[in-house]
Design a protein around this motif. Structure first.
Motif, PDB file in Angstrom:
ATOM      1  N   PRO A 120       0.842  -1.206   0.000  1.00  0.00           N
ATOM      2  CA  PRO A 120       0.000   0.000   0.000  1.00  0.00           C
ATOM      3  C   PRO A 120       0.875   1.253   0.000  1.00  0.00           C
ATOM      4  O   PRO A 120       2.009   1.252   0.506  1.00  0.00           O
ATOM      5  CB  PRO A 120      -0.785  -0.122   1.311  1.00  0.00           C
ATOM      6  N   ASP A 121       0.344   2.318  -0.562  1.00  0.00           N
ATOM      7  CA  ASP A 121       1.118   3.563  -0.659  1.00  0.00           C
ATOM      8  C   ASP A 121       1.654   4.022   0.690  1.00  0.00           C
ATOM      9  O   ASP A 121       2.788   4.515   0.790  1.00  0.00           O
ATOM     10  CB  ASP A 121       0.243   4.673  -1.251  1.00  0.00           C
ATOM     11  N   ALA A 122       0.835   3.881   1.728  1.00  0.00           N
ATOM     12  CA  ALA A 122       1.251   4.359   3.050  1.00  0.00           C
ATOM     13  C   ALA A 122       2.492   3.634   3.537  1.00  0.00           C
ATOM     14  O   ALA A 122       3.368   4.251   4.178  1.00  0.00           O
ATOM     15  CB  ALA A 122       0.110   4.186   4.053  1.00  0.00           C
ATOM     16  N   ARG A 154       6.127   5.222   4.182  1.00  0.00           N
ATOM     17  CA  ARG A 154       6.649   5.116   5.555  1.00  0.00           C
ATOM     18  C   ARG A 154       8.069   4.568   5.565  1.00  0.00           C
ATOM     19  O   ARG A 154       8.948   5.078   6.277  1.00  0.00           O
ATOM     20  CB  ARG A 154       5.720   4.226   6.384  1.00  0.00           C
ATOM     21  N   ILE A 155       8.305   3.537   4.756  1.00  0.00           N
ATOM     22  CA  ILE A 155       9.636   2.914   4.717  1.00  0.00           C
ATOM     23  C   ILE A 155      10.671   3.879   4.152  1.00  0.00           C
ATOM     24  O   ILE A 155      11.732   4.115   4.748  1.00  0.00           O
ATOM     25  CB  ILE A 155       9.600   1.615   3.889  1.00  0.00           C
ATOM     26  N   ARG A 156      10.368   4.467   2.988  1.00  0.00           N
ATOM     27  CA  ARG A 156      11.344   5.347   2.353  1.00  0.00           C
ATOM     28  C   ARG A 156      11.573   6.620   3.168  1.00  0.00           C
ATOM     29  O   ARG A 156      12.701   7.126   3.250  1.00  0.00           O
ATOM     30  CB  ARG A 156      10.904   5.696   0.932  1.00  0.00           C
ATOM     31  N   CYS A 184      15.913   4.360 -13.254  1.00  0.00           N
ATOM     32  CA  CYS A 184      17.009   5.016 -12.543  1.00  0.00           C
ATOM     33  C   CYS A 184      16.529   5.309 -11.116  1.00  0.00           C
ATOM     34  O   CYS A 184      15.401   4.958 -10.754  1.00  0.00           O
ATOM     35  CB  CYS A 184      17.461   6.280 -13.269  1.00  0.00           C
ATOM     36  N   TYR A 185      17.376   5.933 -10.318  1.00  0.00           N
ATOM     37  CA  TYR A 185      17.098   6.033  -8.887  1.00  0.00           C
ATOM     38  C   TYR A 185      15.718   6.596  -8.541  1.00  0.00           C
ATOM     39  O   TYR A 185      15.089   6.129  -7.582  1.00  0.00           O
ATOM     40  CB  TYR A 185      18.185   6.861  -8.190  1.00  0.00           C
ATOM     41  N   PRO A 186      15.192   7.597  -9.248  1.00  0.00           N
ATOM     42  CA  PRO A 186      13.878   8.141  -8.856  1.00  0.00           C
ATOM     43  C   PRO A 186      12.730   7.131  -8.893  1.00  0.00           C
ATOM     44  O   PRO A 186      11.628   7.463  -8.461  1.00  0.00           O
ATOM     45  CB  PRO A 186      13.660   9.277  -9.869  1.00  0.00           C
ATOM     46  N   ALA A 187      12.964   5.915  -9.357  1.00  0.00           N
ATOM     47  CA  ALA A 187      11.933   4.869  -9.295  1.00  0.00           C
ATOM     48  C   ALA A 187      11.806   4.269  -7.900  1.00  0.00           C
ATOM     49  O   ALA A 187      10.959   3.406  -7.666  1.00  0.00           O
ATOM     50  CB  ALA A 187      12.260   3.760 -10.298  1.00  0.00           C
ATOM     51  N   VAL A 188      12.620   4.714  -6.949  1.00  0.00           N
ATOM     52  CA  VAL A 188      12.754   4.037  -5.658  1.00  0.00           C
ATOM     53  C   VAL A 188      11.448   3.969  -4.872  1.00  0.00           C
ATOM     54  O   VAL A 188      11.173   2.956  -4.219  1.00  0.00           O
ATOM     55  CB  VAL A 188      13.865   4.711  -4.818  1.00  0.00           C
ATOM     56  N   LEU A 189      10.625   5.004  -4.908  1.00  0.00           N
ATOM     57  CA  LEU A 189       9.400   4.981  -4.114  1.00  0.00           C
ATOM     58  C   LEU A 189       8.366   4.053  -4.727  1.00  0.00           C
ATOM     59  O   LEU A 189       7.642   3.351  -4.009  1.00  0.00           O
ATOM     60  CB  LEU A 189       8.836   6.397  -3.973  1.00  0.00           C
TER      61      LEU A 189
END
Length: 501
Positions: A288-290, A294-296, A423-428
């Motif tokens: 879930p988005d939340a 929360r993790i990132r 690339c890195y901005p895919a992290v979330l």
């Protein structure tokens, strides 16, 4: 007679790269890789279409290209750097060794013979591998050069992307500056494998704009640190790149180096390292988005400590200081230097290095001008709870399941979903699968499998016609004789088993 010691010596002996390459080829042959060609050849206005164009020839771009090729999908990589200098390793990176443990398999895609360890042992032997602590940075670049060569990847160097223009008819137009001049390439899909700063550039405090550009650099800038010899240097920040920049300046003869650190102490624990496991690698996308947020966000606010070796590399110099509790309040130019005002005092320097990270900042990437206004960010997808606000996360793109950009206003830019952010901005959206060494193979394979599925769906009529036209006989028709009514039954009589008393 060969004794046990001799056998052990033979086991430890380097086999050479030629033998390793033969072993890798055998692994690929056993698995029938690459897959045979299955894609239709398409054109637009008599110009052939590339199936996939990948922007960036570093480890992420190469892993993506190799994964696509193994699935029978041709991929061409365009990189702005000269051959052998793709990515940061031999240019702007300044660490002595990689920060990742040597045991991680990186872009090997599940092939033992494609790992750094196999490449290293083939040349230097098992004892040298066991004695190795961490992988030297430039040796990692040598491995990536071999990776490119042994997989026969199609990388076109010194090709800089000037524009990306999705079209509504299933094509993305790339405007390129090449050694032969300007060129327009058409591709069905485009993958951005553009690194840590892939959708922007340096994160700089507003106060930096008040300082003449000749008096400062960002830690990611390509710069000859020899020019810092004899100068007083201030490094702003306390992350890994801060330590690398400070140490490089000291090694190049800087008169002194101060690290100006906002925190009162360095973080001690790498929370991101604690989060890494196959469950998160494969499960982050479905969270879930939340929970994603929360993790990132937690990893962001805890911050990542610099490696022990990087800090020690700085500390061994007597002409350096770690100044904690020193956020920058003001910077005053003095003509040939600067005065930096902090709660800990005013410090005079000849040159500043901002080691303040990266951010998504479309204004720094004019090649994305046509697509940037249409890309949906996480800020439009999710509103965090009070206390969990995070500007860095809010700016990241909201990606689909195949790393594809999504339109902020549906229908405003048809074809945008044909551009994939690997690339890195895919992290979330996807987790740390698109740049960092630990899970880059998993990310590349997810991307390739997703693109394969999308192509098949788009070309389903072509593939259905191929099914209809397929005419290779499995049977000749003479393998049996059909029974006819009245034909004598020549089968042997059944054997009846007597009942047991």
């Amino acid at each position: 007679m060969v004794n046990q010691t001799d056998k052990q010596d033979q086991t430890n002996a380097p086999i050479g790269l030629a033998a390793l390459e033969a072993r890798l080829q055998q692994e690929l042959d056993w698995l029938e890789l690459p897959a045979k060609a299955w894609m239709p050849s398409l054109t637009r206005d008599a110009q052939p279409l590339l199936e996939v164009a990948i922007i960036g020839g570093g480890q992420a771009g190469m892993a993506a290209a190799a994964s696509l090729l193994h699935l029978g999908i041709p991929a061409v990589i365009f990189d702005q750097s000269p051959a052998g200098f793709e990515g940061p390793w031999a240019t702007t990176a300044r660490m002595e060794t990689l920060r990742s443990p040597k045991k991680l398999t990186g872009p090997a895609l599940g092939f033992g013979a494609l790992t750094f360890r196999a490449w290293f042992e083939a040349q230097f032997g098992l004892e040298a591998w066991e004695a190795l602590d961490k992988i030297p940075r430039l040796q990692w670049m040598d491995y990536l050069r071999w990776y490119r060569q042994v997989l026969k990847l199609d990388i076109r160097n010194e090709h800089r992307v000037k524009g990306i223009l999705p079209q509504p008819d299933g094509v993305v137009q790339l405007q390129l500056q090449t050694p032969a001049g300007e060129q327009v390439v058409l591709a069905r899909r485009v993958v951005l494998a553009t690194g840590r700063d892939g959708l922007g550039g340096a994160q700089l405090p507003e106060i930096a704009k008040e300082v003449p550009r000749t008096l400062w650099a960002h830690s990611s800038d390509a710069m000859d640190y020899q020019q810092l010899a004899g100068k007083r240097i201030g490094v702003i920040g306390a992350g890994s790149s801060s330590m690398d920049s400070a140490a490089t300046a000291l090694e190049c003869g800087a008169a002194s180096v101060d690290l100006l650190i906002r925190r009162t102490e360095l973080p001690r624990i790498n929370k991101g390292k604690g989060a890494g496991n196959p469950g998160l690698t494969h499960g982050h996308l479905q969270l879930p988005d939340a929970w994603k947020w929360r993790i990132r966000h937690y990893v962001n606010i805890q911050q990542t400590p610099p490696p022990t070796a990087s800090v020690s590399r700085v500390s061994r110099f007597a002409n350096t200081r770690f100044i904690f509790g020193a956020p920058i309040e003001r910077i005053v130019s003095t003509g040939d230097g600067v005065q930096v005002h902090t709660p800990r005092g005013v410090f005079a320097y000849d040159f500043l290095i901002f080691s303040t990270g990266f951010r998504v900042d479309w204004s720094q990437r004019p090649e994305f001008d046509a697509i940037a206004p249409h890309i949906r960010p996480w800020a439009a997808r999710y509103t965090p709870q009070a206390g969990e606000e995070d500007a860095e996360l809010s700016a990241l793109p909201d990606l689909g399941p195949v790393f594809e950009f999504q339109q902020a206003q549906p229908g405003a830019l048809p074809g945008l979903e044909r551009v994939h952010c690997f690339c890195y901005p895919a992290v979330l959206s996807h987790g740390t699968l698109s740049g960092d060494i630990p899970a880059i193979s998993d990310g590349a394979q997810r991307l390739a499998q997703g693109i394969a599925a999308l192509f098949y769906q788009e070309d389903i009529e072509f593939h259905y016609r191929n099914i209809e036209a397929y005419a290779e006989p499995e049977l000749r028709g003479d393998e049996w004789q059909a029974w006819k009514p009245g034909q004598e039954d020549v089968r042997p009589a059944p054997i009846l088993q007597e009942a047991t008393p």
